[in-house]
Design an enzyme around this catalytic site. Sequence first.
Site, PDB file in Angstrom:
ATOM      1  N   HIS A 196     -16.678  -3.980  -0.955  1.00  0.00           N
ATOM      2  CA  HIS A 196     -16.833  -2.878  -1.456  1.00  0.00           C
ATOM      3  C   HIS A 196     -17.927  -1.903  -0.872  1.00  0.00           C
ATOM      4  CE1 HIS A 196     -14.219  -4.267  -4.981  1.00  0.00           C
ATOM      5  NE2 HIS A 196     -13.505  -2.942  -4.627  1.00  0.00           N
ATOM      6  N   CYS A 507       4.718   3.264   7.345  1.00  0.00           N
ATOM      7  CA  CYS A 507       3.365   3.275   6.367  1.00  0.00           C
ATOM      8  C   CYS A 507       2.660   2.018   6.806  1.00  0.00           C
ATOM      9  CB  CYS A 507       3.782   3.406   5.080  1.00  0.00           C
ATOM     10  SG  CYS A 507       4.783   2.287   4.238  1.00  0.00           S
TER      11      CYS A 507
END
Length: 544
Positions: A196, A507
């Site tokens: 993170h 994608c």
Amino acid sequence: MLYYKNMETLKGKAASGGIAVAPLWHIGNDITVVASNDTPEGLKKQYFSLKSRVRAEFRRLSSLSDKEDSSMTGLFESYSIIMDDPVFEEAVLNRINRGYSIHQAILESGTELSRIFEKLSDEYMQARAADLLSVAEELLRELSGRGKIDKPDGEKGPDDDGFIIVAANLSPARLMRIDKKLIKGIVLSGGTVNDHTSILAGNMGIPCVVAAGDRIFDQKEGRIIIDGNEGEVYLEPDEETIGKFIEKKLRIEKLRSDARQRIKQDQIKSEKSPIAVMGNISDPGDTDSVLLNEADGIGLFRTEFIYLKGDDYPTEDEQFDNYSKVLKMMGDKKVIIRTCDIGYDKAARYMNLPFEQNPGMGIRGIRISLEHPEMFLTQLRALYRASVYGNLMIMFPMISSLWEIKEAKKYCEKARKSLENEGISCKKVPLGIMIETPSAAILSGEFAKECDFFSIGSNDLTQYTTGADRINEDIEKYYDPVHPAVLELIKITAENAHKNNIPVGICGELAADTSLSEFFIKAGIDELSVAPGKIIPVRLSLIS
Ligand code: PEP
Ligand code: MG
């Protein structure tokens, strides 16, 4: 790579792009051990009070991030959940019972459990090891009375022009507390590109290099250079190198702002690129950067990350909040939301999925939804409810047979009808599929008759075409996204889509490969959807 006398060039991993030249600021863990000779019962009381102070701090950081960077709101909520996790709590309390100090009990429990997470093959779970350490660090910082220090304050504290943080590791909570305007870059001896801190640095647009090794601590003060695109760190750089990098940084910034300007103007004049360029997101918080980079829409919202955040299935209301937020932000631009693609490398413990010998070929993609109808219907109801807020398109992952599309569409109808019966309005939503298996590409002519659009998932299409597991680093050379067979399947899919008058996008990671622009244009690809930071380079490669 450049080599100069006295200058040291270190190679780490590129976690967030950009160049930074600034004085360094070493951040140690500055946690002091506070001894206490209380009884275990007394220490446990102290521990619970410590937890409630840290919980309040997580709440404060959560509301702070709500204002400044909404992608991190969920993170601090998840920190509270980790802190209350019975396994972690039991580990700490057992140690206190055995005569450990609070400090030792937290430190050892955090380290022990994070090592268990680190060993799991799932990259998502590996990143959770860092979260656990961050939670332990927060508890220890609060314990040592330094929980809320948020400014560089040492005697070597860098000046007001900003600094590059140099540390062994850096928790997102700590990063959040430092004045963002002053952080020019981050270099860590450890860390992973998926944790993170890296994600936060990326969202904040701060160049970041991780896993650069302990030699980053060789230089004690003065300016350093980091190149977040190449994952390089330059210690003791000479004036000539500094000059070169400042020049390079200015050049890149100018190119970016010119590009943004040009894209805006071209859009006003309707001289759009031959292919629409969209953004990939996994959290509503990523939507800001999609808009900032002038994307034509969102080509892939990987909703499974909503399922991975919590300890239980996300409710219909929670999902509705997430989807409607993105749709509102995107206005009338297309938003393709993919139904949950959990399984394989993305596991949610609460689902209790059975062990599989070969999870890449197992219950994932559309299969997870068809095998868990309640879960599927909850997601579809949330999506249809959100549909009135924007230009929603729903996409099903990893389709390999026609019956799966038909079945998925029946669930859509069921969800829509159930809302209608409750008097809840929703729009007609285009339904499409991901082309991620060779069978879907080969049968795309037939499949197109049941679909409103296609999006090619080149990551999985490559692994299923070459038979090479995409997450096994040892067989990287066999996993070739530009394998002629993959390119051929892309061409077949595009041809069949157009024969049936439906659009086709890509994608997967291949969409950001600017050396393929000509191939994409010739193949007739209508949309490329890429990570927000890659939108401008991809757009430029198409219009220049
Ligand atoms: C793909 O497979 O290319 C894709 C976009 O899906 P994911 O990477 O989430 O599997
Ligand atoms: Mg995929």
